[in-house]
Design a protein around this motif. Structure first.
Motif, PDB file in Angstrom:
ATOM      1  N   VAL A  76     -11.356  -4.587 -15.416  1.00 20.51           N
ATOM      2  CA  VAL A  76     -11.540  -5.367 -14.301  1.00 20.51           C
ATOM      3  C   VAL A  76     -10.910  -6.784 -14.750  1.00 20.51           C
ATOM      4  O   VAL A  76     -10.559  -7.275 -15.766  1.00 20.51           O
ATOM      5  N   PHE A  77     -10.043  -6.968 -13.393  1.00 22.88           N
ATOM      6  CA  PHE A  77      -9.040  -8.118 -13.634  1.00 22.88           C
ATOM      7  C   PHE A  77      -9.992  -9.452 -12.974  1.00 22.88           C
ATOM      8  O   PHE A  77     -10.282  -9.638 -11.985  1.00 22.88           O
ATOM      9  N   GLN A  78      -9.620 -10.497 -14.077  1.00 24.51           N
ATOM     10  CA  GLN A  78     -10.065 -11.808 -13.769  1.00 24.51           C
ATOM     11  C   GLN A  78      -9.016 -12.644 -13.458  1.00 24.51           C
ATOM     12  O   GLN A  78      -8.289 -13.140 -14.232  1.00 24.51           O
ATOM     13  N   SER A  79      -8.906 -12.775 -12.164  1.00 30.09           N
ATOM     14  CA  SER A  79      -7.815 -13.726 -11.424  1.00 30.09           C
ATOM     15  C   SER A  79      -7.954 -15.147 -11.471  1.00 30.09           C
ATOM     16  O   SER A  79      -7.094 -15.859 -11.791  1.00 30.09           O
ATOM     17  N   GLU A  80      -9.091 -15.522 -11.489  1.00 28.39           N
ATOM     18  CA  GLU A  80      -9.428 -17.037 -11.629  1.00 28.39           C
ATOM     19  C   GLU A  80     -10.273 -17.050 -12.968  1.00 28.39           C
ATOM     20  O   GLU A  80     -11.554 -16.590 -12.801  1.00 28.39           O
ATOM     21  N   ARG A  81      -9.988 -18.134 -13.975  1.00 30.63           N
ATOM     22  CA  ARG A  81     -10.775 -18.299 -15.146  1.00 30.63           C
ATOM     23  C   ARG A  81     -11.507 -19.279 -14.961  1.00 30.63           C
ATOM     24  O   ARG A  81     -11.322 -20.511 -15.188  1.00 30.63           O
ATOM     25  N   GLN A  82     -12.577 -18.705 -14.764  1.00 27.94           N
ATOM     26  CA  GLN A  82     -13.854 -20.012 -14.498  1.00 27.94           C
ATOM     27  C   GLN A  82     -14.896 -19.765 -15.262  1.00 27.94           C
ATOM     28  O   GLN A  82     -16.090 -20.221 -15.026  1.00 27.94           O
ATOM     29  N   GLY A  83     -14.750 -19.242 -16.575  1.00 28.81           N
ATOM     30  CA  GLY A  83     -15.888 -19.183 -17.429  1.00 28.81           C
ATOM     31  C   GLY A  83     -16.306 -17.652 -17.763  1.00 28.81           C
ATOM     32  O   GLY A  83     -16.099 -16.834 -17.042  1.00 28.81           O
ATOM     33  N   THR A  84     -17.126 -17.573 -18.899  1.00 25.91           N
ATOM     34  CA  THR A  84     -17.740 -16.385 -19.318  1.00 25.91           C
ATOM     35  C   THR A  84     -18.698 -15.747 -18.290  1.00 25.91           C
ATOM     36  O   THR A  84     -18.677 -14.691 -18.134  1.00 25.91           O
ATOM     37  N   GLY A  85     -19.351 -16.600 -17.756  1.00 30.12           N
ATOM     38  CA  GLY A  85     -20.443 -16.196 -16.527  1.00 30.12           C
ATOM     39  C   GLY A  85     -19.421 -15.502 -15.384  1.00 30.12           C
ATOM     40  O   GLY A  85     -19.978 -14.552 -15.085  1.00 30.12           O
ATOM     41  N   GLN A  86     -18.591 -16.215 -14.927  1.00 26.98           N
ATOM     42  CA  GLN A  86     -17.618 -15.684 -13.904  1.00 26.98           C
ATOM     43  C   GLN A  86     -17.096 -14.304 -14.061  1.00 26.98           C
ATOM     44  O   GLN A  86     -17.278 -13.236 -13.514  1.00 26.98           O
ATOM     45  N   ALA A  87     -16.808 -14.400 -15.489  1.00 25.22           N
ATOM     46  CA  ALA A  87     -16.047 -12.946 -16.050  1.00 25.22           C
ATOM     47  C   ALA A  87     -16.995 -11.905 -16.039  1.00 25.22           C
ATOM     48  O   ALA A  87     -16.743 -11.025 -15.482  1.00 25.22           O
ATOM     49  N   ILE A  88     -18.343 -12.020 -16.567  1.00 27.51           N
ATOM     50  CA  ILE A  88     -19.265 -10.920 -16.628  1.00 27.51           C
ATOM     51  C   ILE A  88     -19.713 -10.502 -15.279  1.00 27.51           C
ATOM     52  O   ILE A  88     -20.051  -9.416 -15.091  1.00 27.51           O
ATOM     53  N   GLY A 190     -17.002 -27.785 -15.805  1.00 28.27           N
ATOM     54  CA  GLY A 190     -16.182 -27.083 -14.953  1.00 28.27           C
ATOM     55  C   GLY A 190     -16.393 -25.519 -15.004  1.00 28.27           C
ATOM     56  O   GLY A 190     -15.647 -25.020 -13.972  1.00 28.27           O
ATOM     57  N   GLN A 191     -17.026 -24.994 -15.983  1.00 24.34           N
ATOM     58  CA  GLN A 191     -16.782 -23.437 -15.966  1.00 24.34           C
ATOM     59  C   GLN A 191     -18.251 -22.848 -15.936  1.00 24.34           C
ATOM     60  O   GLN A 191     -19.479 -23.692 -16.287  1.00 24.34           O
ATOM     61  N   TYR A 192     -18.295 -21.714 -15.476  1.00 25.47           N
ATOM     62  CA  TYR A 192     -19.732 -21.020 -15.297  1.00 25.47           C
ATOM     63  C   TYR A 192     -19.771 -20.335 -16.576  1.00 25.47           C
ATOM     64  O   TYR A 192     -18.898 -19.508 -16.820  1.00 25.47           O
ATOM     65  N   HIS A 193     -21.101 -20.544 -17.373  1.00 25.93           N
ATOM     66  CA  HIS A 193     -20.968 -19.710 -18.683  1.00 25.93           C
ATOM     67  C   HIS A 193     -22.243 -18.726 -18.789  1.00 25.93           C
ATOM     68  O   HIS A 193     -23.153 -19.163 -18.233  1.00 25.93           O
ATOM     69  N   LEU A 194     -22.107 -17.786 -19.451  1.00 28.93           N
ATOM     70  CA  LEU A 194     -22.986 -16.765 -19.668  1.00 28.93           C
ATOM     71  C   LEU A 194     -24.320 -17.495 -20.302  1.00 28.93           C
ATOM     72  O   LEU A 194     -25.485 -17.015 -19.963  1.00 28.93           O
ATOM     73  N   THR A 195     -24.167 -18.289 -21.066  1.00 32.80           N
ATOM     74  CA  THR A 195     -25.420 -19.224 -21.733  1.00 32.80           C
ATOM     75  C   THR A 195     -26.269 -19.560 -20.587  1.00 32.80           C
ATOM     76  O   THR A 195     -27.469 -19.611 -20.789  1.00 32.80           O
ATOM     77  N   ASP A 196     -25.670 -20.117 -19.511  1.00 31.94           N
ATOM     78  CA  ASP A 196     -26.544 -20.774 -18.530  1.00 31.94           C
ATOM     79  C   ASP A 196     -27.387 -19.625 -17.800  1.00 31.94           C
ATOM     80  O   ASP A 196     -28.683 -19.746 -17.452  1.00 31.94           O
ATOM     81  N   ALA A 197     -26.725 -18.374 -17.497  1.00 32.19           N
ATOM     82  CA  ALA A 197     -27.658 -17.282 -16.939  1.00 32.19           C
ATOM     83  C   ALA A 197     -28.486 -16.857 -17.905  1.00 32.19           C
ATOM     84  O   ALA A 197     -29.608 -16.531 -17.260  1.00 32.19           O
ATOM     85  N   LEU A 198     -28.116 -16.865 -19.152  1.00 30.41           N
ATOM     86  CA  LEU A 198     -29.202 -16.526 -20.184  1.00 30.41           C
ATOM     87  C   LEU A 198     -30.505 -17.444 -20.144  1.00 30.41           C
ATOM     88  O   LEU A 198     -31.605 -17.024 -20.175  1.00 30.41           O
ATOM     89  N   GLN A 199     -30.215 -18.664 -19.970  1.00 29.55           N
ATOM     90  CA  GLN A 199     -31.353 -19.597 -19.858  1.00 29.55           C
ATOM     91  C   GLN A 199     -32.027 -19.342 -18.687  1.00 29.55           C
ATOM     92  O   GLN A 199     -33.305 -19.510 -18.869  1.00 29.55           O
ATOM     93  N   CYS A 200     -31.555 -19.055 -17.454  1.00 29.91           N
ATOM     94  CA  CYS A 200     -32.244 -18.570 -16.341  1.00 29.91           C
ATOM     95  C   CYS A 200     -32.969 -17.460 -16.609  1.00 29.91           C
ATOM     96  O   CYS A 200     -34.304 -17.444 -16.069  1.00 29.91           O
ATOM     97  N   MET A 201     -32.478 -16.465 -17.514  1.00 31.12           N
ATOM     98  CA  MET A 201     -33.115 -15.307 -17.698  1.00 31.12           C
ATOM     99  C   MET A 201     -34.678 -15.621 -18.329  1.00 31.12           C
ATOM    100  O   MET A 201     -35.683 -15.143 -18.225  1.00 31.12           O
ATOM    101  N   LEU A 202     -34.494 -16.476 -19.260  1.00 27.27           N
ATOM    102  CA  LEU A 202     -35.615 -16.893 -20.024  1.00 27.27           C
ATOM    103  C   LEU A 202     -36.835 -17.766 -19.149  1.00 27.27           C
ATOM    104  O   LEU A 202     -37.876 -17.506 -19.368  1.00 27.27           O
ATOM    105  N   LYS A 203     -36.347 -18.491 -18.130  1.00 32.18           N
ATOM    106  CA  LYS A 203     -37.363 -19.172 -17.248  1.00 32.18           C
ATOM    107  C   LYS A 203     -37.666 -17.954 -16.323  1.00 32.18           C
ATOM    108  O   LYS A 203     -38.944 -18.249 -15.807  1.00 32.18           O
ATOM    109  N   ARG A 204     -37.111 -16.881 -16.161  1.00 27.68           N
ATOM    110  CA  ARG A 204     -37.798 -15.769 -15.254  1.00 27.68           C
ATOM    111  C   ARG A 204     -38.510 -14.727 -16.100  1.00 27.68           C
ATOM    112  O   ARG A 204     -38.911 -13.731 -15.502  1.00 27.68           O
ATOM    113  N   GLY A 205     -38.868 -14.969 -17.349  1.00 25.28           N
ATOM    114  CA  GLY A 205     -39.765 -14.545 -18.263  1.00 25.28           C
ATOM    115  C   GLY A 205     -39.108 -13.309 -19.025  1.00 25.28           C
ATOM    116  O   GLY A 205     -39.781 -12.643 -19.875  1.00 25.28           O
ATOM    117  N   THR A 206     -37.825 -13.207 -19.005  1.00 22.77           N
ATOM    118  CA  THR A 206     -37.102 -12.212 -20.144  1.00 22.77           C
ATOM    119  C   THR A 206     -37.308 -12.653 -21.560  1.00 22.77           C
ATOM    120  O   THR A 206     -37.098 -13.905 -21.792  1.00 22.77           O
TER     121      THR A 206
END
Length: 330
Positions: A76-88, A190-206
């Protein structure tokens, strides 16, 4: 189970070497950074990989197709480098509902992979660090479950850093949380990080459980890359290719010497990695990584990183030289 490996970064801290090679393909103890990761996962039974490529991505594809022809690989090609969250997030259509591993492309760790794979929970790798401000940081309860995650905190809540290895059993929730942080513009520096998505998962009960790694090898800068090279050489031991020619030379283990290299009237080691088709004459080389197709003559090198196709003659220095360089101090 599929493994996602993001390798789209430019490796700015390892320039000039990353001008011509992706960081993941830099040599390390006779292999590459990426090969340590892929081999570890493949030995645990993983044979499906999704590589997120960008900068010099064609070299990643060429390397994988040549060295790992039996793996099932998608890119998968990541044309815009906006963080690990955007990459995943780019891998959503390739993963579906299957649980997935995510391993950052510069993450080499010692741990029991099978234990992580067999856990009934989502898992993240952690290790204590002296200064966690440059990492994702986890707060963990007494049972090893994560209670909170923060990316690069100014005032860290703990010194437990995320090492960059994740097993996600609920990918649908992860991708939904990635969409959430995009829509809410939840960013760090200024970057979207996977860490913030994982924190969201915790809030949703994961439930996310941690596992501690025995050792976390740092490949981020020249100095730490050389330290990692030394540690991995100690771990794997001497590796001298059968086609290497060694004439009137002394080898101080552990070292790695690549195919068709020629050493003449030279002292190599300890902790030296020499690429293939490299010629070294009348020199002393220790605690170094030397690329392939290079030529060293009458040099004394210590704690140096030399790229491919480089030529160095007549000096005693500490160097950081990129590919296709020619220096003559004679």
């Amino acid at each position: 189970m599929k493994a996602i490996i993001p390798v789209a970064g430019t490796g700015a801290k390892l320039r000039p070497h990353t001008y011509t090679q992706p960081k993941a393909l830099l040599p390390l103890a006779g292999k590459t950074i990426l090969s340590f990761i892929v081999d570890q996962l493949n030995q645990a039974g993983i044979d499906e990989f999704i590589f997120i490529i960008g900068y010099l991505g064609e070299k990643i594809q060429e390397y994988i197709s040549q060295d790992y022809p039996n793996l099932k690989c998608q890119y998968v090609f990541q044309s815009e480098r906006q963080g690990t969250g955007q990459a995943i997030s780019l891998t959503k259509d390739l993963v579906g509902d299957e649980e997935v591993l995510i391993v950052m492309g510069d993450t080499i760790c010692d741990f029991d992979v099978q234990e992580v794979l067999s856990s009934p929970y989502s898992m993240i790798g952690i290790q204590k660090v002296d200064d966690p401000r440059g990492f994702g940081v986890a707060e963990v309860d007494a049972s090893g479950f994560v209670t909170q995650l923060i990316e690069k905190p100014v005032i860290p809540m703990s010194n437990t850093a995320l090492v960059g290895f994740y097993k996600i059993k609920e990918p649908a929730t992860m991708y939904a949380c990635l969409s959430h942080i995009f829509s809410e513009k939840i960013t760090t520096e200024g970057q979207y990080h996977l860490t913030d998505a994982l924190q969201c998962m915790l809030k949703r009960g994961t439930k996310i459980k941690t596992f501690k790694v025995k050792h976390w090898y740092d490949c981020g800068r020249k100095e730490t890359l050389l330290e990692t090279n030394a540690l991995l050489l100690k771990k794997v031991g001497n590796s001298i290719h059968a086609s290497a020619q060694i004439e009137n030379s002394i080898i101080l283990p552990p070292v790695s010497i690549g195919a068709d290299s020629k050493l003449t009237n030279t002292i190599i080691g300890p902790h030296a990695s020499i690429g293939s088709n490299t010629s070294i004459t009348q020199s002393v080389v220790r605690d170094c990584i030397i690329g392939s197709f290079s030529n060293l003559h009458e040099v004394v090198l210590d704690n140096s990183l030399i790229g491919n196709d480089a030529s160095v003659k007549g000096l005693s220095r500490n160097l950081n030289i990129g590919d296709n360089t020619e220096i003559d101090f004679g």
